[in-house]
Write an enzyme that holds these catalytic residues in place. Structure first.
Site, PDB file in Angstrom:
ATOM      1  N   GLY A 153      48.757  35.994  40.874  1.00  0.00           N
ATOM      2  CA  GLY A 153      47.569  36.333  41.679  1.00  0.00           C
ATOM      3  C   GLY A 153      46.321  35.929  40.911  1.00  0.00           C
ATOM      4  O   GLY A 153      45.282  36.600  40.974  1.00  0.00           O
ATOM      5  N   ASP A 173      44.115  26.763  47.007  1.00  0.00           N
ATOM      6  CA  ASP A 173      43.244  25.716  46.452  1.00  0.00           C
ATOM      7  C   ASP A 173      42.997  25.884  44.955  1.00  0.00           C
ATOM      8  O   ASP A 173      42.374  25.042  44.320  1.00  0.00           O
ATOM      9  CB  ASP A 173      41.935  25.608  47.251  1.00  0.00           C
ATOM     10  CG  ASP A 173      41.193  26.914  47.290  1.00  0.00           C
ATOM     11  OD1 ASP A 173      41.575  27.845  46.541  1.00  0.00           O
ATOM     12  OD2 ASP A 173      40.214  27.024  48.056  1.00  0.00           O
ATOM     13  N   HIS A 177      36.142  52.312  48.814  1.00  0.00           N
ATOM     14  CA  HIS A 177      36.334  50.994  48.209  1.00  0.00           C
ATOM     15  C   HIS A 177      35.547  49.933  48.972  1.00  0.00           C
ATOM     16  O   HIS A 177      35.141  50.151  50.115  1.00  0.00           O
ATOM     17  CB  HIS A 177      37.816  50.592  48.227  1.00  0.00           C
ATOM     18  CG  HIS A 177      38.634  51.281  47.168  1.00  0.00           C
ATOM     19  ND1 HIS A 177      39.183  52.511  47.361  1.00  0.00           N
ATOM     20  CD2 HIS A 177      38.982  50.903  45.910  1.00  0.00           C
ATOM     21  CE1 HIS A 177      39.849  52.875  46.268  1.00  0.00           C
ATOM     22  NE2 HIS A 177      39.741  51.916  45.375  1.00  0.00           N
ATOM     23  N   LYS A 218      39.120  45.526  50.861  1.00  0.00           N
ATOM     24  CA  LYS A 218      40.405  46.188  50.555  1.00  0.00           C
ATOM     25  C   LYS A 218      41.285  46.247  51.802  1.00  0.00           C
ATOM     26  O   LYS A 218      40.816  46.608  52.882  1.00  0.00           O
ATOM     27  CB  LYS A 218      40.158  47.593  49.981  1.00  0.00           C
ATOM     28  CG  LYS A 218      41.447  48.273  49.534  1.00  0.00           C
ATOM     29  CD  LYS A 218      41.194  49.401  48.542  1.00  0.00           C
ATOM     30  CE  LYS A 218      42.482  50.105  48.163  1.00  0.00           C
ATOM     31  NZ  LYS A 218      43.433  49.210  47.489  1.00  0.00           N
TER      32      LYS A 218
HETATM   33  N1  LIG Z   1      46.477  49.534  39.973  1.00  0.00           N
HETATM   34  C1  LIG Z   1      45.197  49.233  39.731  1.00  0.00           C
HETATM   35  O1  LIG Z   1      44.591  49.693  38.736  1.00  0.00           O
HETATM   36  C2  LIG Z   1      44.480  48.335  40.666  1.00  0.00           C
HETATM   37  C3  LIG Z   1      45.144  47.846  41.738  1.00  0.00           C
HETATM   38  N2  LIG Z   1      44.554  46.954  42.567  1.00  0.00           N
HETATM   39  C4  LIG Z   1      45.404  46.408  43.598  1.00  0.00           C
HETATM   40  O2  LIG Z   1      45.732  45.080  43.231  1.00  0.00           O
HETATM   41  C5  LIG Z   1      45.937  44.301  44.400  1.00  0.00           C
HETATM   42  C6  LIG Z   1      45.052  43.060  44.339  1.00  0.00           C
HETATM   43  O3  LIG Z   1      43.706  43.438  44.381  1.00  0.00           O
HETATM   44  P1  LIG Z   1      42.542  42.343  44.349  1.00  0.00           P
HETATM   45  O4  LIG Z   1      42.652  41.521  43.121  1.00  0.00           O
HETATM   46  O5  LIG Z   1      41.287  43.061  44.639  1.00  0.00           O
HETATM   47  O6  LIG Z   1      42.943  41.461  45.632  1.00  0.00           O
HETATM   48  P2  LIG Z   1      42.711  39.916  45.905  1.00  0.00           P
HETATM   49  O7  LIG Z   1      43.015  39.696  47.338  1.00  0.00           O
HETATM   50  O8  LIG Z   1      41.385  39.507  45.359  1.00  0.00           O
HETATM   51  O9  LIG Z   1      43.830  39.207  44.992  1.00  0.00           O
HETATM   52  C7  LIG Z   1      45.185  39.113  45.320  1.00  0.00           C
HETATM   53  C8  LIG Z   1      45.625  37.745  44.896  1.00  0.00           C
HETATM   54  O10 LIG Z   1      47.040  37.649  45.001  1.00  0.00           O
HETATM   55  C9  LIG Z   1      47.307  36.358  45.485  1.00  0.00           C
HETATM   56  N3  LIG Z   1      48.658  36.258  46.021  1.00  0.00           N
HETATM   57  C10 LIG Z   1      49.146  36.629  47.218  1.00  0.00           C
HETATM   58  N4  LIG Z   1      50.452  36.313  47.314  1.00  0.00           N
HETATM   59  C11 LIG Z   1      50.783  35.745  46.133  1.00  0.00           C
HETATM   60  C12 LIG Z   1      51.973  35.178  45.623  1.00  0.00           C
HETATM   61  N5  LIG Z   1      53.126  35.167  46.322  1.00  0.00           N
HETATM   62  N6  LIG Z   1      51.965  34.657  44.383  1.00  0.00           N
HETATM   63  C13 LIG Z   1      50.840  34.659  43.636  1.00  0.00           C
HETATM   64  N7  LIG Z   1      49.664  35.158  44.073  1.00  0.00           N
HETATM   65  C14 LIG Z   1      49.651  35.707  45.295  1.00  0.00           C
HETATM   66  C15 LIG Z   1      46.242  36.105  46.516  1.00  0.00           C
HETATM   67  O11 LIG Z   1      46.120  34.731  46.795  1.00  0.00           O
HETATM   68  P3  LIG Z   1      45.738  34.244  48.291  1.00  0.00           P
HETATM   69  O12 LIG Z   1      44.520  34.997  48.667  1.00  0.00           O
HETATM   70  O13 LIG Z   1      45.535  32.756  48.100  1.00  0.00           O
HETATM   71  O14 LIG Z   1      46.923  34.562  49.146  1.00  0.00           O
HETATM   72  C16 LIG Z   1      45.031  36.636  45.771  1.00  0.00           C
HETATM   73  O15 LIG Z   1      44.471  35.647  44.939  1.00  0.00           O
HETATM   74  C17 LIG Z   1      45.651  45.225  45.576  1.00  0.00           C
HETATM   75  O16 LIG Z   1      46.864  45.777  46.018  1.00  0.00           O
HETATM   76  C18 LIG Z   1      44.772  46.318  44.950  1.00  0.00           C
HETATM   77  O17 LIG Z   1      44.833  47.525  45.646  1.00  0.00           O
HETATM   78  C19 LIG Z   1      43.283  46.524  42.382  1.00  0.00           C
HETATM   79  C20 LIG Z   1      42.550  47.002  41.328  1.00  0.00           C
HETATM   80  C21 LIG Z   1      43.096  47.952  40.384  1.00  0.00           C
HETATM   81  O1  LIG Z   2      41.814  47.378  45.894  1.00  0.00           O
HETATM   82  C1  LIG Z   2      41.097  47.771  44.949  1.00  0.00           C
HETATM   83  O2  LIG Z   2      40.018  47.241  44.676  1.00  0.00           O
HETATM   84  C2  LIG Z   2      41.585  48.888  44.131  1.00  0.00           C
HETATM   85  N1  LIG Z   2      42.797  49.296  44.346  1.00  0.00           N
HETATM   86  C3  LIG Z   2      43.476  50.329  43.661  1.00  0.00           C
HETATM   87  C4  LIG Z   2      43.826  51.431  44.631  1.00  0.00           C
HETATM   88  O3  LIG Z   2      44.311  51.138  45.734  1.00  0.00           O
HETATM   89  O4  LIG Z   2      43.642  52.600  44.288  1.00  0.00           O
HETATM   90  C5  LIG Z   2      42.772  50.786  42.417  1.00  0.00           C
HETATM   91  C6  LIG Z   2      41.286  50.712  42.446  1.00  0.00           C
HETATM   92  O5  LIG Z   2      40.784  51.868  43.032  1.00  0.00           O
HETATM   93  C7  LIG Z   2      40.741  49.448  43.066  1.00  0.00           C
END
Ligand SMILES: NC(=O)C1=CN([C@@H]2O[C@H](COP(=O)(O)OP(=O)(O)OC[C@H]3O[C@@H](n4cnc5c(N)ncnc54)[C@H](OP(=O)(O)O)[C@@H]3O)[C@@H](O)[C@H]2O)C=CC1
Ligand SMILES: O=C(O)C1=N[C@H](C(=O)O)C[C@H](O)C1
Length: 271
Positions: free
Chosen positions: A10, A41, A157, A161
């Site tokens: 990701g 891309d 959020h 999200k």
């Molecule tokens: N546990 C924690 O502390 C936190 C958890 N999160 C969670 O993390 C997740 C991602 O959040 P966020 O970064 O904001 O989301 P984004 O949508 O910005 O990023 C997700 C990325 O994953 C990519 N992706 C999707 N499918 C695949 C695949 N098969 N292989 C590789 N990459 C893939 C997407 O690409 P594309 O768009 O090109 O499909 C995108 O670039 C969410 O579920 C969020 O809730 C977020 C912050 C903190």
């Molecule tokens: O999607 C986010 O941005 C985040 N996701 C996680 C969640 O679902 O709790 C962690 C954080 O709050 C940011």
């Protein structure tokens, strides 16, 4: 000890880019590969350039199999479907898998549990120190207060999200349920609309707000007779999640297979 070789999946996402920047700052870690969605891309672009740093000489790739075979750990903030596929691949390669992805179904969770029989997985709805400490506090408060205190979890959020309630809200709701000795699956109330009737004693309610660029805010309210306790966390920068994920990868390096939480990593499991 040699530098730990990490893969970020990701890579082009909000968290993927943040984790890559955090790895670049850590002398004990090396980014061995960065994986993004097939056909995205970002594929082929230099990872350093992708995150606004000097070139790394590592192009973003879609070949997770080769990347995992040459690494010791993978950090994964993607989507549920991707995380379960990566859990199977990491299990095959016997490398540590740190999963931050939220919105997983019970079926997804079962697949991750199965993968954790072959490799260490650290999974948490929130990787930050602050939220995991908050969860321990919530559990402690819930253990003290009885059903005279209604528990509500409120989260906000950013507008992009895609899952609700947040993984963190669920983690905090579970901590409250555990502290009170009840099951969140039966006590959780996730929607209210129309003529709902009065609140049932013992319910654990959730409210979801979405908008703007809010990184993540959570508030656990214990509303009792004539007094209210509120325990809150406000995330100001995604770096807190990235640092937690990196701490989890270091902790999981060479550890025996199993499904671990951030509470295990931070030594908070017995609170
Ligand atoms: N546990 C924690 O502390 C936190 C958890 N999160 C969670 O993390 C997740 C991602 O959040 P966020 O970064 O904001 O989301 P984004 O949508 O910005 O990023 C997700 C990325 O994953 C990519 N992706 C999707 N499918 C695949 C695949 N098969 N292989 C590789 N990459 C893939 C997407 O690409 P594309 O768009 O090109 O499909 C995108 O670039 C969410 O579920 C969020 O809730 C977020 C912050 C903190
Ligand atoms: O999607 C986010 O941005 C985040 N996701 C996680 C969640 O679902 O709790 C962690 C954080 O709050 C940011």
């Amino acid at each position: 000890m040699t530098q730990m070789r990490l893969v970020v999946v990701g890579a082009g996402g909000r968290m993927g880019r943040t984790v890559i920047r955090a790895i670049a700052e850590a002398p004990d870690l090396v980014l061995s590969a960065a994986i993004d969605t097939a056909g995205a891309d970002t594929i082929g672009r230099d990872v350093g350039e992708l995150v606004g740093l000097p070139a790394f000489g590592v192009p973003v790739s879609e070949d997770a199999l080769t990347a995992f075979a040459a690494a010791e750990g993978v950090i994964d903030f993607t989507i549920p479907q991707a995380s379960i596929a990566y859990a199977a691949l990491a299990a095959q390669a016997r490398i540590a898998h740190v999963i931050g992805t939220t919105g997983l179904s019970a079926e997804d969770e079962a697949k991750i549990e199965a993968a954790a029989r072959h490799a260490p997985i650290v999974k948490s709805g929130n990787m930050s120190l602050g939220v995991n400490l908050l969860a321990a506090l919530v559990k402690r408060v819930a253990r003290t207060l009885d059903e005279d205190f209604d528990i509500e979890v409120v989260e906000m959020h950013h507008r992009a999200k895609i899952d609700a309630p947040s993984g963190t809200a669920l983690l905090l709701g579970r901590a409250a349920a555990e502290g009170r000795g009840v099951d969140l699956d039966t006590q959780g109330v996730f929607t209210r609309h129309g003529h709902t009737g009065a609140r049932h004693p013992g319910d654990i309610g959730f409210a979801t707000l979405r908008g703007g660029t809010v990184v993540g805010e959570h508030n656990v309210i214990f509303a009792g007779p004539a007094e209210r306790i509120e325990l809150a966390h406000k995330a100001e920068d995604r770096g807190i999640f990235a640092r937690g994920a990196i701490a989890a990868a270091r902790w999981a390096r060479g550890r025996k297979p199993g499904l671990y939480s951030m509470a295990d990593v931070l030594g908070l499991s017995d609170i």
